[in-house]
Design a protein around this motif. Structure first.
Motif, PDB file in Angstrom:
ATOM      1  N   ARG A   1       0.835  -1.210   0.000  1.00 36.88           N
ATOM      2  CA  ARG A   1       0.000   0.000   0.000  1.00 36.88           C
ATOM      3  C   ARG A   1       0.866   1.255   0.000  1.00 36.88           C
ATOM      4  NH1 ARG A   1      -2.941  -3.259   3.261  1.00 36.88           N
ATOM      5  NH2 ARG A   1      -2.183  -2.347   5.199  1.00 36.88           N
ATOM      6  N   VAL A   2       1.994   1.233   0.710  1.00 41.17           N
ATOM      7  CA  VAL A   2       2.903   2.390   0.748  1.00 41.17           C
ATOM      8  C   VAL A   2       3.363   2.740  -0.661  1.00 41.17           C
ATOM      9  CG1 VAL A   2       5.219   3.150   1.461  1.00 41.17           C
ATOM     10  CG2 VAL A   2       3.688   2.071   3.123  1.00 41.17           C
ATOM     11  N   VAL A   3       3.827   1.744  -1.416  1.00 40.57           N
ATOM     12  CA  VAL A   3       4.352   2.055  -2.755  1.00 40.57           C
ATOM     13  C   VAL A   3       3.243   2.461  -3.717  1.00 40.57           C
ATOM     14  CG1 VAL A   3       6.483   0.714  -2.482  1.00 40.57           C
ATOM     15  CG2 VAL A   3       4.487  -0.370  -3.503  1.00 40.57           C
ATOM     16  N   THR A   4       2.074   1.841  -3.621  1.00 42.32           N
ATOM     17  CA  THR A   4       0.994   2.250  -4.522  1.00 42.32           C
ATOM     18  C   THR A   4       0.483   3.644  -4.151  1.00 42.32           C
ATOM     19  OG1 THR A   4      -0.669   1.020  -3.243  1.00 42.32           O
ATOM     20  CG2 THR A   4       0.289  -0.090  -5.156  1.00 42.32           C
ATOM     21  N   ASN A   5       0.466   3.985  -2.865  1.00 38.29           N
ATOM     22  CA  ASN A   5       0.091   5.338  -2.439  1.00 38.29           C
ATOM     23  C   ASN A   5       1.066   6.387  -2.979  1.00 38.29           C
ATOM     24  OD1 ASN A   5      -2.117   4.457  -0.984  1.00 38.29           O
ATOM     25  ND2 ASN A   5      -1.067   4.488   0.989  1.00 38.29           N
ATOM     26  N   ALA A   6       2.309   5.990  -3.220  1.00 33.49           N
ATOM     27  CA  ALA A   6       3.331   6.915  -3.718  1.00 33.49           C
ATOM     28  C   ALA A   6       3.388   6.938  -5.249  1.00 33.49           C
ATOM     29  CB  ALA A   6       4.695   6.545  -3.142  1.00 33.49           C
ATOM     30  N   GLY A   7       2.452   6.269  -5.912  1.00 30.36           N
ATOM     31  CA  GLY A   7       2.390   6.335  -7.368  1.00 30.36           C
ATOM     32  C   GLY A   7       3.055   5.193  -8.115  1.00 30.36           C
ATOM     33  N   PHE A   8       3.488   4.168  -7.391  1.00 30.04           N
ATOM     34  CA  PHE A   8       4.089   3.012  -8.046  1.00 30.04           C
ATOM     35  C   PHE A   8       2.979   2.109  -8.574  1.00 30.04           C
ATOM     36  CE2 PHE A   8       7.550   4.626  -5.682  1.00 30.04           C
ATOM     37  CZ  PHE A   8       8.726   4.034  -6.117  1.00 30.04           C
ATOM     38  N   GLU A   9       3.251   1.436  -9.683  1.00 30.19           N
ATOM     39  CA  GLU A   9       2.289   0.506 -10.277  1.00 30.19           C
ATOM     40  C   GLU A   9       2.873  -0.894 -10.289  1.00 30.19           C
ATOM     41  OE1 GLU A   9       1.219   1.945 -14.142  1.00 30.19           O
ATOM     42  OE2 GLU A   9       0.492   3.854 -13.354  1.00 30.19           O
ATOM     43  N   TYR A  10       2.007  -1.868 -10.098  1.00 32.16           N
ATOM     44  CA  TYR A  10       2.409  -3.274 -10.107  1.00 32.16           C
ATOM     45  C   TYR A  10       3.030  -3.637 -11.450  1.00 32.16           C
ATOM     46  CZ  TYR A  10       1.967  -8.345 -10.268  1.00 32.16           C
ATOM     47  OH  TYR A  10       2.233  -9.682 -10.416  1.00 32.16           O
ATOM     48  N   LEU A  11       4.169  -4.330 -11.409  1.00 40.00           N
ATOM     49  CA  LEU A  11       4.869  -4.742 -12.621  1.00 40.00           C
ATOM     50  C   LEU A  11       4.866  -6.255 -12.789  1.00 40.00           C
ATOM     51  CD1 LEU A  11       6.596  -3.693 -15.021  1.00 40.00           C
ATOM     52  CD2 LEU A  11       8.584  -3.872 -13.527  1.00 40.00           C
ATOM     53  N   GLY A  12       5.043  -7.001 -11.693  1.00 46.46           N
ATOM     54  CA  GLY A  12       5.061  -8.454 -11.803  1.00 46.46           C
ATOM     55  C   GLY A  12       5.511  -9.126 -10.513  1.00 46.46           C
ATOM     56  N   ASP A  13       5.523 -10.451 -10.555  1.00 51.31           N
ATOM     57  CA  ASP A  13       5.939 -11.269  -9.412  1.00 51.31           C
ATOM     58  C   ASP A  13       7.375 -11.733  -9.606  1.00 51.31           C
ATOM     59  OD1 ASP A  13       3.298 -11.000  -8.755  1.00 51.31           O
ATOM     60  OD2 ASP A  13       2.849 -13.136  -8.707  1.00 51.31           O
TER      61      ASP A  13
ATOM     62  N   VAL B   1      11.775 -15.617  -0.783  1.00 46.00           N
ATOM     63  CA  VAL B   1      10.445 -15.118  -0.452  1.00 46.00           C
ATOM     64  C   VAL B   1       9.799 -14.563  -1.720  1.00 46.00           C
ATOM     65  CG1 VAL B   1       9.174 -13.456   0.985  1.00 46.00           C
ATOM     66  CG2 VAL B   1      11.250 -14.526   1.874  1.00 46.00           C
ATOM     67  N   PRO B   2       8.531 -14.902  -1.997  1.00 43.54           N
ATOM     68  CA  PRO B   2       7.836 -14.327  -3.163  1.00 43.54           C
ATOM     69  C   PRO B   2       7.674 -12.817  -2.995  1.00 43.54           C
ATOM     70  CG  PRO B   2       6.557 -16.124  -2.181  1.00 43.54           C
ATOM     71  CD  PRO B   2       7.690 -15.847  -1.264  1.00 43.54           C
ATOM     72  N   THR B   3       7.866 -12.086  -4.089  1.00 45.28           N
ATOM     73  CA  THR B   3       7.770 -10.632  -4.055  1.00 45.28           C
ATOM     74  C   THR B   3       6.857 -10.110  -5.152  1.00 45.28           C
ATOM     75  OG1 THR B   3       9.669 -10.338  -5.529  1.00 45.28           O
ATOM     76  CG2 THR B   3      10.126 -10.386  -3.159  1.00 45.28           C
ATOM     77  N   TRP B   4       6.422  -8.874  -4.958  1.00 43.95           N
ATOM     78  CA  TRP B   4       5.762  -8.103  -6.005  1.00 43.95           C
ATOM     79  C   TRP B   4       6.742  -7.011  -6.390  1.00 43.95           C
ATOM     80  CZ3 TRP B   4       1.728  -7.957  -1.787  1.00 43.95           C
ATOM     81  CH2 TRP B   4       0.784  -8.974  -1.937  1.00 43.95           C
ATOM     82  N   THR B   5       6.869  -6.747  -7.680  1.00 53.79           N
ATOM     83  CA  THR B   5       7.713  -5.661  -8.157  1.00 53.79           C
ATOM     84  C   THR B   5       6.823  -4.530  -8.641  1.00 53.79           C
ATOM     85  OG1 THR B   5       9.407  -7.251  -8.823  1.00 53.79           O
ATOM     86  CG2 THR B   5       9.556  -5.048  -9.774  1.00 53.79           C
ATOM     87  N   TYR B   6       7.201  -3.311  -8.267  1.00 57.99           N
ATOM     88  CA  TYR B   6       6.447  -2.108  -8.621  1.00 57.99           C
ATOM     89  C   TYR B   6       7.369  -1.147  -9.350  1.00 57.99           C
ATOM     90  CZ  TYR B   6       2.889  -3.753  -5.388  1.00 57.99           C
ATOM     91  OH  TYR B   6       1.914  -4.498  -4.758  1.00 57.99           O
TER      92      TYR B   6
END
Length: 185
Positions: A151-163, A175-180
């Motif tokens: 939520r912190v990164v999406t609140n700052a304008g980052f968009e989901y890119l992939g896993d 550990v599985p991650t989301w990249t923004y």
């Protein structure tokens, strides 16, 4: 004097503080050791990080500050300092790791006592707005079990890119991650 970021990108320069409403993002100093050690030794903080070990070994925080101040290390570290607003002098850490082609990877942590207060979102927004390295793109990698940081990164304008996945030192496992991604140009 405006710096040419293409020239100084991988050199450590004295970083100007970045002012925000409730805090200042500033470079680390030796007096930060106590609070950084206290917060970074919290297992919850370590488990949300790729590189923090748990338990935190003696001298680790001093080594972190020394690396942060070393001009040969191309990692830009900012302490989230809330002292001017009556908060703790150290609230957390933001880092920018320069990548190729005017890109950086941002990483951060905030002390558990300040979780849920908006400090991390505000700090990341301030860092992105200041864009101290003159980046065209910033990336963030968040553990998939850390919804708050997502939520912190999406609140700052980052968009989901992939896993993806990465190794966590404190967990001793991948550990599985989301990249923004945040496009700044």
């Amino acid at each position: 004097m405006k710096l040419d970021h293409t020239i100084v990108r991988d050199l450590k320069v004295t970083q100007d503080p970045i002012e925000a409403d409730r805090f200042t993002l500033r470079g680390p100093k030796s007096s930060d050791v106590g609070l950084l050690s206290l917060y970074a030794s919290d297992k919850r903080v370590a488990n949300a990080s790729r590189s923090l070990p748990h338990p935190l070994p003696p001298g680790a925080t001093e080594a972190f500050i020394a690396r942060s101040l070393d001009p040969a290390v191309p990692l830009h570290t900012f302490i989230i300092d809330g002292e001017a607003a009556g908060l703790s002098e150290v609230l957390g850490v933001m880092q920018l790791k320069p990548l190729e082609r005017d890109q950086s990877e941002v990483s951060f942590w905030v002390a558990p006592s300040f979780w849920g207060t908006g400090i991390a979102s505000s700090a990341l927004k301030a860092l992105v707005a200041a864009n101290p390295l003159g980046d065209k793109t910033m990336f963030a990698e968040i553990f998939q079990d850390n919804q708050a940081s997502a939520r912190v990164v999406t609140n700052a304008g980052f968009e989901y890119l992939g896993d993806a996945e990465t190794f966590s030192v404190s967990r001793g496992a991948r550990v599985p991650t989301w990249t923004y991604v945040c496009k700044l140009d």
